[in-house]
Each structure stands twice: as C-alpha cells, then as structure tokens.
Design an enzyme around this catalytic site. Sequence first.
Site, PDB file in Angstrom:
ATOM      1  N   ASP A 135     -43.784  17.911  -9.005  1.00  0.00           N
ATOM      2  CA  ASP A 135     -44.947  17.054  -8.776  1.00  0.00           C
ATOM      3  C   ASP A 135     -45.000  16.754  -7.278  1.00  0.00           C
ATOM      4  O   ASP A 135     -44.553  17.549  -6.471  1.00  0.00           O
ATOM      5  CB  ASP A 135     -44.857  15.788  -9.628  1.00  0.00           C
ATOM      6  CG  ASP A 135     -46.226  15.249 -10.017  1.00  0.00           C
ATOM      7  OD1 ASP A 135     -47.065  15.045  -9.108  1.00  0.00           O
ATOM      8  OD2 ASP A 135     -46.489  15.036 -11.219  1.00  0.00           O
TER       9      ASP A 135
ATOM     10  N   HIS B  41     -46.249  19.583  -5.419  1.00  0.00           N
ATOM     11  CA  HIS B  41     -47.662  19.269  -5.238  1.00  0.00           C
ATOM     12  C   HIS B  41     -47.949  18.684  -3.865  1.00  0.00           C
ATOM     13  O   HIS B  41     -48.974  18.024  -3.678  1.00  0.00           O
ATOM     14  CB  HIS B  41     -48.134  18.302  -6.331  1.00  0.00           C
ATOM     15  CG  HIS B  41     -48.104  18.880  -7.706  1.00  0.00           C
ATOM     16  ND1 HIS B  41     -48.418  18.153  -8.832  1.00  0.00           N
ATOM     17  CD2 HIS B  41     -47.787  20.130  -8.149  1.00  0.00           C
ATOM     18  CE1 HIS B  41     -48.296  18.921  -9.908  1.00  0.00           C
ATOM     19  NE2 HIS B  41     -47.900  20.121  -9.507  1.00  0.00           N
TER      20      HIS B  41
END
Length: 485
Positions: free
Chosen positions: A295, A318
């Site tokens: 993430d 991310h």
Amino acid sequence: MAAARLGLPRLMLAMLVLAALLGVGVDGRNHMHKKPPRAGVGSRHRAAAKVGTVASSPAVPPDDDAAPLVAPPPGGIVPSDPATPFRPEPCVFDVRAYGATGESTADDTEAFRAAWRAACAVESAVLLVPSDGTFTISTTTFSGPCKPGLVFQVDGVLMPPDGPDCWPPSDNRRQWLVFSGLDGLTLRGAGTIEGNGEEWWNLPCKPHRGPNGSTLHGPCDSPTLIRFFESSNLVVRGLRVENSPEFHFRFDGCSDVLVDGLFIRSPANSPNTDGIHVENTERVGIYNSKISNGDDCISIGTGSYDVDIQNVTCGPGHGISIGSLGVHNSQACVANVTVRNAVIRNSDNGLRIKTWQGGMGSVSGIAFDGVTMENVRNCIIIDQYYCQDKRCMNQSTAVHVTDVSYANVRGSYDVRSAPIHFACSHTVPCTMAEVELLPFSGELVDDPYCWSAYGAQQTPTIPPVSCLQDGVPEALLDNPDLKCR
C-alpha cells in the site's frame, strides 16, 4: 686527619638520608597532584563504552577492559561511580530478568509489561530486548508518563501471535504495540519486529480474497503493528520491521517526531500495509529509510502539519500519498509537506493527493522536489474523486487543494496510464518545473489528464501539461482563506 676520616662516613650517610627523603617527596607530589581526566574525555569514553554493550551503534569503540553491563534485578538501579562527577547512566532492564524466555512459542507478555513498569520509573532507562532471542507478546499498551530518557531497545526478534487464529480473544484486534502518553521515548535497535501478517492478509474480507476474486463484506479488523498515540519528542531509528498485518507504523496525535534509518518490508500484494501513516501529528521528519509494501509507502492523513520527508526509497507499493481526506463529508486539513531526494520504483503510484467528494477543509503548501521515478504507473496524481468501490455519488463540496509544486521530478513511467493526472473538483493552483517523465518501455504517452486544474509550467516539462488553466478559479476567489489554520 682522624676527624676528617671520621666525618666522611657521617657526611655520606647524611647525603644518602637526604636523597631518600627527597625521593619520597617527589613521588608524593606526583601522586597527590596528578590531574584527573578531563570531563568529557576519559570518563565520557568509559560511559559510552558501557552504553555500547547494549546499544546497536556506540559513539566510540569500547575500552578493552570495560566491564560489560549486567541487567539489574527487578527494581535494581546501577550505582554511579563515586570517583567521577555524577551523570545519569543507562539502567538496563533486560526482559529476561523479568521472566521472558525468548523461545518464540512462549508468551512473554507479562515479562515485557513488568520490565516496562520498572524502566518507566527510572531516568535514562533502557528496556532491552536481547539479540539472542525471539520474543512473542500479545497486544500491549506501553503508557506514560515516564522518567526522561527512556529507550526501548530491540536487538532480538519481537513479534505478535501468528495470525488471527492465535490472537487472544480478549485482545484488541486493531493494534498490537501501542506507545501512549509519552514524552522523549526512543524506539531503536539492530533487531527485527516481525508482524506475522500473512494469515491476516488472506482473510476473505480483504480486497479480492473472497470466492472468485471477490471481497466479502463485514468487519475485517487487522492490527496496526506499532502505534504512537498522544506522545511527543519521539525517535524511531534503525529497526527492521516486516510483514505487518496492516499499517506498519502509525502516529496519531503526536508532535516532534524523528524517524530515521528504518527498513520496512512486506509483499507487494499484502493489502493495507502502509509503511508509515501520520495523522493529527505535527513537526515530523522521516529520513534515510527504505520501504516496500502493498500500500502507501508513506501516507499523510488529516491534521498533519510540517512534515519533512528526505532520502526515502519506496517500492513496490502505492507511492507517497496525502490522503485519503474528507471521507464521510468530514473536514480534513493538511499543510506544509515536503518530499525531497526520494526514489519511487515499481509502484502503482508515485506522488498522490487523494480526497473524497463531499469533504471540507484544505491541503496547502505541498512541495515535491528531487524525486526519481522508476517504472511507476501513475507518477503524479491529484484525485478529488477518490472512491474505493467506484459507486460514490457526485457531491458539490470538496477538500480544497492549493499551492502544490513539483520540481526536478524525473524518471520513467508505465505506459498503461498517463503519467500525470489532475482530476480536480474545485481548485489546484500548482506549479511545475523541470519535470521529465519518459516511458519505462514502449512509446511516449504525452497526454496528461486535467479536470478543473489551474497552474503554470515554470519551465518546459516532459510530457507538457498544456491542459493546466491560467488564472484563479471562482471557488478560490469566493473563499480566499481556505486554510484550516
């Protein structure tokens, strides 16, 4: 003649006695007036050597004849050396002295709690997790206030129970280690904090873990590995942290935070495993760290001010994100965030600002300078239509995004998406200078996406962002003061 012959032995005897007396006097003066070691040289060297037996990086090499520190018994205090001026030296509270076994399958929770209570009550204390053990503890809150100078030193392996099936039913399933109400804590060490997160990632409620790649509805509690709450003057340094069930680090309601030299790692497909999350926290420095996860590398939530990020390497993951902000029509405020000399590689996103429709507040004073991208799918994103399930309804209000600058951003992007994406519901006055993004492979994609995006290119960029609008939008003219503070 006889008198002379008689006086000579007496004279020689007197001279010998006088020489002996003079010799004793010289030795005595040397002993009585020998200069003590200068403060900060010999004595400080010895103190640093003693600390070095428990710290991962002593300031100076230890003396060969320095005695190693021995963990005091419960409640014990290391006495100071009466021959030197008083200086608080670390009192080392080894968790083994409180009953911890370090055998991985044993529950050492109570030993850690007892060691914390003892260390918390002593100035300049070190709670030591020794390097020769693997220690398992369940959910624990290490709370203050404590005496100044407290250090939590992890040189071994520290981990939670292995997955949700082993998690004690009475324990909080949203967090594992919590440091609360502290001022001046240092968390450091040469060891590893292992999250045992794999079984949590595979719960059917996680994204695409249900039947046929679906995500099941319902509660999906998973613990944040390390959380700091309502604390100040924090230092987190030098640790290796792996495989968290959810966020690796989270700072809530804190101030004056230094994060330096961390190594954070989880698989690229591990859901919701943000490396470092900051929320309602101000004056934060994140430096010299490597983060790879499933993430956001670093995520900045609402109420965060004066965040400085430098020399950080991210990926896969991310990227570095501000948000998401304004969920459920809430107010969100973020200001003064800088990202410098960062590397983002093999990531879904690079530099992202994401807000929900219907929110209120502002994001302002954001500077990205000197960022290198390597095979990043969405290099630069501002998305004010963020929605996790794509069923969100359009709403008229939004978190205002203003004063965003990108400078010296270079590297390569994945050609499946446009490298620059500005989807704005109200206003994004931003500036771009010396931005050069080229495809990692394939042909150049030179069609950046803009929607209600205002700003200027201070220098030519690659690809050119000709869709930025000039001037100031009406929404900003109607509300000249959009900052939250």
